[in-house]
Design a protein around this motif. Sequence first.
Motif, mmCIF file in Angstrom:
data_model
loop_
_atom_site.group_PDB
_atom_site.id
_atom_site.type_symbol
_atom_site.label_atom_id
_atom_site.label_comp_id
_atom_site.label_asym_id
_atom_site.label_seq_id
_atom_site.Cartn_x
_atom_site.Cartn_y
_atom_site.Cartn_z
ATOM 1 N N ALA A 37 0.804 -1.128 -0.133
ATOM 2 C CA ALA A 37 -0.047 0.120 0.027
ATOM 3 C C ALA A 37 1.059 1.328 0.086
ATOM 4 C CB ALA A 37 -1.104 0.034 0.951
ATOM 5 N N TYR A 38 1.903 1.220 0.572
ATOM 6 C CA TYR A 38 3.019 2.474 0.815
ATOM 7 C C TYR A 38 3.527 2.715 -0.415
ATOM 8 C CZ TYR A 38 6.548 5.381 2.429
ATOM 9 O OH TYR A 38 7.449 6.556 2.472
ATOM 10 N N VAL A 39 3.819 1.354 -1.234
ATOM 11 C CA VAL A 39 4.491 1.460 -2.506
ATOM 12 C C VAL A 39 3.522 2.284 -3.490
ATOM 13 C CG1 VAL A 39 5.434 0.484 -4.582
ATOM 14 C CG2 VAL A 39 6.191 -0.178 -2.365
ATOM 15 N N ALA A 40 2.265 1.758 -3.415
ATOM 16 C CA ALA A 40 1.105 2.246 -4.167
ATOM 17 C C ALA A 40 0.911 3.601 -4.141
ATOM 18 C CB ALA A 40 0.026 1.479 -4.049
ATOM 19 N N ALA A 41 0.931 4.223 -2.668
ATOM 20 C CA ALA A 41 0.886 5.684 -2.455
ATOM 21 C C ALA A 41 2.114 6.355 -3.015
ATOM 22 C CB ALA A 41 0.892 5.707 -1.142
ATOM 23 N N ILE A 42 3.177 5.781 -2.905
ATOM 24 C CA ILE A 42 4.492 6.518 -3.415
ATOM 25 C C ILE A 42 4.350 6.522 -4.732
ATOM 26 C CG2 ILE A 42 7.257 6.128 -3.731
ATOM 27 C CD1 ILE A 42 7.010 4.757 -1.429
ATOM 28 N N THR A 43 3.929 5.761 -5.582
ATOM 29 C CA THR A 43 4.032 5.717 -7.212
ATOM 30 C C THR A 43 2.758 6.255 -7.708
ATOM 31 O OG1 THR A 43 3.094 3.461 -7.062
ATOM 32 C CG2 THR A 43 5.443 3.608 -7.251
ATOM 33 N N SER A 44 1.837 7.016 -6.875
ATOM 34 C CA SER A 44 0.632 7.492 -7.531
ATOM 35 C C SER A 44 0.798 8.831 -8.370
ATOM 36 C CB SER A 44 -0.276 7.691 -6.355
ATOM 37 O OG SER A 44 0.126 8.629 -5.314
ATOM 38 N N SER A 45 2.156 9.423 -8.303
ATOM 39 C CA SER A 45 2.404 10.453 -9.069
ATOM 40 C C SER A 45 3.911 10.597 -9.140
ATOM 41 C CB SER A 45 1.681 11.919 -8.444
ATOM 42 O OG SER A 45 2.297 12.357 -7.233
ATOM 43 N N ARG A 46 4.566 11.194 -10.069
ATOM 44 C CA ARG A 46 5.732 11.712 -10.265
ATOM 45 C C ARG A 46 6.387 12.555 -9.260
ATOM 46 N NH1 ARG A 46 4.738 12.311 -16.224
ATOM 47 N NH2 ARG A 46 4.567 14.723 -15.762
ATOM 48 N N GLU A 47 5.467 13.440 -8.901
ATOM 49 C CA GLU A 47 6.027 14.301 -7.679
ATOM 50 C C GLU A 47 6.406 13.565 -6.474
ATOM 51 O OE1 GLU A 47 3.136 15.064 -9.310
ATOM 52 O OE2 GLU A 47 3.996 16.439 -10.919
ATOM 53 N N LYS A 48 5.353 12.656 -6.138
ATOM 54 C CA LYS A 48 5.589 11.785 -4.918
ATOM 55 C C LYS A 48 6.917 10.782 -5.233
ATOM 56 C CE LYS A 48 1.110 11.691 -3.285
ATOM 57 N NZ LYS A 48 -0.240 11.207 -2.957
ATOM 58 N N VAL A 49 7.120 10.371 -6.490
ATOM 59 C CA VAL A 49 8.197 9.586 -6.905
ATOM 60 C C VAL A 49 9.548 10.139 -6.570
ATOM 61 C CG1 VAL A 49 9.579 8.185 -8.383
ATOM 62 C CG2 VAL A 49 7.058 7.889 -8.232
ATOM 63 N N GLU A 50 9.593 11.493 -7.128
ATOM 64 C CA GLU A 50 10.837 12.455 -6.936
ATOM 65 C C GLU A 50 10.871 12.740 -5.586
ATOM 66 O OE1 GLU A 50 10.246 15.759 -9.606
ATOM 67 O OE2 GLU A 50 10.031 14.707 -11.019
ATOM 68 N N LYS A 51 9.987 12.959 -4.728
ATOM 69 C CA LYS A 51 10.236 13.371 -3.249
ATOM 70 C C LYS A 51 10.922 12.101 -2.756
ATOM 71 C CE LYS A 51 7.522 15.130 0.373
ATOM 72 N NZ LYS A 51 6.420 15.489 1.159
ATOM 73 N N PHE A 52 10.118 10.943 -2.957
ATOM 74 C CA PHE A 52 10.663 9.748 -2.179
ATOM 75 C C PHE A 52 12.139 9.679 -2.656
ATOM 76 C CE2 PHE A 52 11.373 5.212 -1.988
ATOM 77 C CZ PHE A 52 10.937 4.948 -0.772
ATOM 78 N N ASN A 53 12.529 9.608 -3.839
ATOM 79 C CA ASN A 53 13.744 9.657 -4.368
ATOM 80 C C ASN A 53 14.606 10.440 -3.677
ATOM 81 O OD1 ASN A 53 15.913 8.493 -5.892
ATOM 82 N ND2 ASN A 53 15.588 9.893 -7.453
ATOM 83 N N GLU A 54 14.285 11.585 -3.553
ATOM 84 C CA GLU A 54 15.336 12.704 -2.510
ATOM 85 C C GLU A 54 15.571 12.258 -1.246
ATOM 86 O OE1 GLU A 54 13.808 16.535 -3.471
ATOM 87 O OE2 GLU A 54 14.000 16.462 -5.530
ATOM 88 N N GLN A 55 14.271 11.878 -0.462
ATOM 89 C CA GLN A 55 14.242 11.585 1.005
ATOM 90 C C GLN A 55 14.960 10.539 1.206
ATOM 91 O OE1 GLN A 55 10.150 11.720 2.231
ATOM 92 N NE2 GLN A 55 10.339 13.931 2.617
ATOM 93 N N TYR A 56 14.877 9.116 0.365
ATOM 94 C CA TYR A 56 15.228 8.162 1.069
ATOM 95 C C TYR A 56 16.454 7.398 0.300
ATOM 96 C CZ TYR A 56 11.158 8.376 3.949
ATOM 97 O OH TYR A 56 10.246 8.943 5.081
ATOM 98 N N CYS A 57 16.031 7.509 -1.154
ATOM 99 C CA CYS A 57 17.175 6.877 -2.056
ATOM 100 C C CYS A 57 18.433 7.513 -2.072
ATOM 101 C CB CYS A 57 16.673 6.598 -3.448
ATOM 102 S SG CYS A 57 14.958 5.792 -3.328
ATOM 103 N N SER A 58 18.269 8.927 -2.401
ATOM 104 C CA SER A 58 19.374 9.726 -2.518
ATOM 105 C C SER A 58 20.319 9.933 -1.309
ATOM 106 C CB SER A 58 19.312 11.096 -3.265
ATOM 107 O OG SER A 58 18.665 10.804 -4.519
#
Length: 118
Positions: free
Chosen positions: A70-91
């Motif tokens: 469910a969390y992954v579905a929420a993250i991938t619901s929009s490009r903006e959320k994916v970018e934000k997640f990428n900056e916060q946790y991946c980068s």
Amino acid sequence: MKKLLILIVATALYFHYYPNEKLNRWLFEQKQVVLSYFSEVTDTKVRLKSDKIYQDLSRDFSHFTSQEIAYVAAITSSREKVEKFNEQYCSSKKQTPKLQRDNLAKVCRAINKYSNLL
């Protein structure tokens, strides 16, 4: 048409010589909304549909809990959320309490595969 033009010019002159701070702020905000909308609509770059990341991860969902899915579905619901997640946790290599470390690595790998299209 002539009356409309006169009305526009008169309004512009009024706001130029008698500015109202609240009204100017509101007009600026509306202008930003309209410009961002037109920018988004007329964007000519090739963009990634955010659900592509979800589809790529779906084959690994046997290792995810239902809350993580469910969390992954929420993250991938929009490009903006994916970018934000990428900056916060991946980068930044931070850990999120909502995903296990291995699953976070899988999500980050899937995002990084398409990072140039975000």
